[in-house]
Design a protein around this motif. Sequence first.
Motif, PDB file in Angstrom:
ATOM      1  N   GLY A   1       3.074  32.350  19.146  1.00  0.00           N
ATOM      2  CA  GLY A   1       1.785  33.115  18.887  1.00  0.00           C
ATOM      3  C   GLY A   1       1.683  34.342  18.164  1.00  0.00           C
ATOM      4  O   GLY A   1       0.493  34.650  17.706  1.00  0.00           O
ATOM      5  N   LEU A   2       2.898  35.095  18.303  1.00  0.00           N
ATOM      6  CA  LEU A   2       2.906  36.209  17.695  1.00  0.00           C
ATOM      7  C   LEU A   2       4.101  36.614  17.018  1.00  0.00           C
ATOM      8  O   LEU A   2       5.043  36.057  17.443  1.00  0.00           O
ATOM      9  CB  LEU A   2       2.718  37.275  18.576  1.00  0.00           C
ATOM     10  CG  LEU A   2       1.385  37.418  19.403  1.00  0.00           C
ATOM     11  CD1 LEU A   2       1.429  38.740  20.732  1.00  0.00           C
ATOM     12  CD2 LEU A   2       0.050  37.597  18.705  1.00  0.00           C
ATOM     13  N   ASN A   3       4.005  37.472  15.731  1.00  0.00           N
ATOM     14  CA  ASN A   3       5.206  37.749  15.104  1.00  0.00           C
ATOM     15  C   ASN A   3       5.636  38.970  15.530  1.00  0.00           C
ATOM     16  O   ASN A   3       5.001  39.510  16.354  1.00  0.00           O
ATOM     17  CB  ASN A   3       5.042  37.676  13.649  1.00  0.00           C
ATOM     18  CG  ASN A   3       4.052  38.624  13.020  1.00  0.00           C
ATOM     19  OD1 ASN A   3       3.888  39.954  13.726  1.00  0.00           O
ATOM     20  ND2 ASN A   3       3.630  38.500  11.922  1.00  0.00           N
ATOM     21  N   PRO A   4       7.038  39.366  15.067  1.00  0.00           N
ATOM     22  CA  PRO A   4       7.505  40.852  15.862  1.00  0.00           C
ATOM     23  C   PRO A   4       6.484  42.004  15.626  1.00  0.00           C
ATOM     24  O   PRO A   4       6.355  42.691  16.508  1.00  0.00           O
ATOM     25  CB  PRO A   4       8.888  40.977  15.273  1.00  0.00           C
ATOM     26  CG  PRO A   4       9.203  39.519  14.716  1.00  0.00           C
ATOM     27  CD  PRO A   4       7.937  38.578  14.571  1.00  0.00           C
ATOM     28  N   ALA A   5       5.999  42.287  14.269  1.00  0.00           N
ATOM     29  CA  ALA A   5       4.967  43.191  13.998  1.00  0.00           C
ATOM     30  C   ALA A   5       3.947  43.261  15.008  1.00  0.00           C
ATOM     31  O   ALA A   5       3.478  44.523  15.576  1.00  0.00           O
ATOM     32  CB  ALA A   5       4.647  43.172  12.605  1.00  0.00           C
ATOM     33  N   GLN A   6       3.400  41.945  15.375  1.00  0.00           N
ATOM     34  CA  GLN A   6       2.227  42.100  16.209  1.00  0.00           C
ATOM     35  C   GLN A   6       2.597  42.202  17.518  1.00  0.00           C
ATOM     36  O   GLN A   6       1.751  43.172  18.419  1.00  0.00           O
ATOM     37  CB  GLN A   6       1.493  40.549  16.151  1.00  0.00           C
ATOM     38  CG  GLN A   6       0.892  40.432  14.771  1.00  0.00           C
ATOM     39  CD  GLN A   6       0.672  38.825  14.375  1.00  0.00           C
ATOM     40  OE1 GLN A   6       1.102  37.905  15.231  1.00  0.00           O
ATOM     41  NE2 GLN A   6       0.463  38.600  13.114  1.00  0.00           N
ATOM     42  N   TRP A   7       3.853  42.019  18.112  1.00  0.00           N
ATOM     43  CA  TRP A   7       4.185  42.140  19.403  1.00  0.00           C
ATOM     44  C   TRP A   7       4.380  43.628  19.661  1.00  0.00           C
ATOM     45  O   TRP A   7       4.059  44.332  20.292  1.00  0.00           O
ATOM     46  CB  TRP A   7       5.668  41.358  19.603  1.00  0.00           C
ATOM     47  CG  TRP A   7       5.519  40.020  20.149  1.00  0.00           C
ATOM     48  CD1 TRP A   7       5.753  39.006  19.769  1.00  0.00           C
ATOM     49  CD2 TRP A   7       4.786  39.828  21.704  1.00  0.00           C
ATOM     50  NE1 TRP A   7       5.439  38.036  20.685  1.00  0.00           N
ATOM     51  CE2 TRP A   7       4.911  38.472  21.787  1.00  0.00           C
ATOM     52  CE3 TRP A   7       4.408  40.652  22.579  1.00  0.00           C
ATOM     53  CZ2 TRP A   7       4.692  37.933  22.858  1.00  0.00           C
ATOM     54  CZ3 TRP A   7       3.837  40.082  23.705  1.00  0.00           C
ATOM     55  CH2 TRP A   7       4.042  38.540  24.021  1.00  0.00           C
TER      56      TRP A   7
ATOM     57  N   LEU B   1       4.807  52.612  13.910  1.00  0.00           N
ATOM     58  CA  LEU B   1       5.538  51.428  13.780  1.00  0.00           C
ATOM     59  C   LEU B   1       6.565  51.672  12.415  1.00  0.00           C
ATOM     60  O   LEU B   1       7.228  50.764  11.984  1.00  0.00           O
ATOM     61  CB  LEU B   1       4.550  50.339  12.997  1.00  0.00           C
ATOM     62  CG  LEU B   1       3.911  49.672  14.280  1.00  0.00           C
ATOM     63  CD1 LEU B   1       2.812  48.506  13.626  1.00  0.00           C
ATOM     64  CD2 LEU B   1       4.687  49.003  15.433  1.00  0.00           C
ATOM     65  N   GLY B   2       6.191  52.742  11.578  1.00  0.00           N
ATOM     66  CA  GLY B   2       6.832  53.327  10.314  1.00  0.00           C
ATOM     67  C   GLY B   2       6.409  52.391   9.293  1.00  0.00           C
ATOM     68  O   GLY B   2       7.299  51.733   8.503  1.00  0.00           O
ATOM     69  N   ALA B   3       5.009  51.748   9.435  1.00  0.00           N
ATOM     70  CA  ALA B   3       4.731  50.847   8.432  1.00  0.00           C
ATOM     71  C   ALA B   3       3.543  51.787   7.384  1.00  0.00           C
ATOM     72  O   ALA B   3       2.959  52.578   8.071  1.00  0.00           O
ATOM     73  CB  ALA B   3       4.130  49.609   9.036  1.00  0.00           C
ATOM     74  N   THR B   4       3.090  50.944   6.469  1.00  0.00           N
ATOM     75  CA  THR B   4       2.214  51.577   5.642  1.00  0.00           C
ATOM     76  C   THR B   4       0.671  51.164   6.150  1.00  0.00           C
ATOM     77  O   THR B   4       0.658  50.452   7.131  1.00  0.00           O
ATOM     78  CB  THR B   4       2.036  50.786   4.167  1.00  0.00           C
ATOM     79  OG1 THR B   4       1.581  49.573   4.324  1.00  0.00           O
ATOM     80  CG2 THR B   4       3.323  51.177   3.370  1.00  0.00           C
ATOM     81  N   LYS B   5      -0.290  51.835   6.107  1.00  0.00           N
ATOM     82  CA  LYS B   5      -1.535  51.697   6.401  1.00  0.00           C
ATOM     83  C   LYS B   5      -2.068  50.463   6.051  1.00  0.00           C
ATOM     84  O   LYS B   5      -2.858  49.588   7.186  1.00  0.00           O
ATOM     85  CB  LYS B   5      -2.566  52.607   5.977  1.00  0.00           C
ATOM     86  CG  LYS B   5      -2.308  54.112   6.559  1.00  0.00           C
ATOM     87  CD  LYS B   5      -3.177  54.860   6.498  1.00  0.00           C
ATOM     88  CE  LYS B   5      -3.135  56.271   7.054  1.00  0.00           C
ATOM     89  NZ  LYS B   5      -3.888  57.416   6.671  1.00  0.00           N
ATOM     90  N   GLY B   6      -1.744  49.720   4.959  1.00  0.00           N
ATOM     91  CA  GLY B   6      -2.253  48.482   4.448  1.00  0.00           C
ATOM     92  C   GLY B   6      -1.452  47.387   5.621  1.00  0.00           C
ATOM     93  O   GLY B   6      -2.171  46.508   5.997  1.00  0.00           O
ATOM     94  N   THR B   7      -0.184  47.348   5.521  1.00  0.00           N
ATOM     95  CA  THR B   7       0.506  46.389   6.496  1.00  0.00           C
ATOM     96  C   THR B   7      -0.008  46.407   7.992  1.00  0.00           C
ATOM     97  O   THR B   7      -0.258  45.550   8.545  1.00  0.00           O
ATOM     98  CB  THR B   7       2.151  46.694   6.606  1.00  0.00           C
ATOM     99  OG1 THR B   7       2.471  46.914   5.078  1.00  0.00           O
ATOM    100  CG2 THR B   7       2.850  45.779   7.174  1.00  0.00           C
TER     101      THR B   7
END
Length: 193
Positions: free
Chosen positions: A35-41, A64-70
Amino acid sequence: LSKKQSRESAIDAGPLLIRLERLSRLLRQASQTPGLNPAQWEALRYLARANFLSNTPGALARYLGATKGTTSQTVLALIKKGLVTKTMRSADARSVILKVNEAGEKILQNDPLQNIEKSISDLKPKIAKRFAKAVQEILNNEIQRQNEPRFGTCKGCTHAAREEGAGHCQEMKMIIPEAETLKLCFYHQPKPL
Ligand code: SF4
């Protein structure tokens, strides 16, 4: 340092680091579900734990240490799956609030990381205490090195002042409801030791 202390501190960090890296890969692998990938979890977990000042796309991206786009792709996926709702903060129409809804809370009851949680809670009390201290120390050092926000709770925050039945935030100049004082805050600043 005494001889005993030097002996105790002489740990070979290399193999331990390899295990930590392997563990972090396994944590991600466990979060790859139909249902969900690791980033979504990770985003869902954060939004369920964040206080009402920190459930924003910007704070989520920093956590998350991710960009705003991601991050916005991840949030969009969670909204489309019906697990998160997006509303505007009433005081500021430009400020978005992300909330885990009932369906999201239900999914979190089957979080695949529960197995790891169980392994931790099965540790003997003495080992668990040392483990908690060691993880916190390594985490603090890394947060400081990378100049990242702490994401702590009101307990131990330099801006916190107690008031009857609730916390008062001197930074935000507002009362923080009791339940919110226990959640993660983007603005947390640890009290000096
Ligand atoms: S007291 Fe600290 S942790 Fe609590 S809301 Fe204010 S900044 Fe956040």
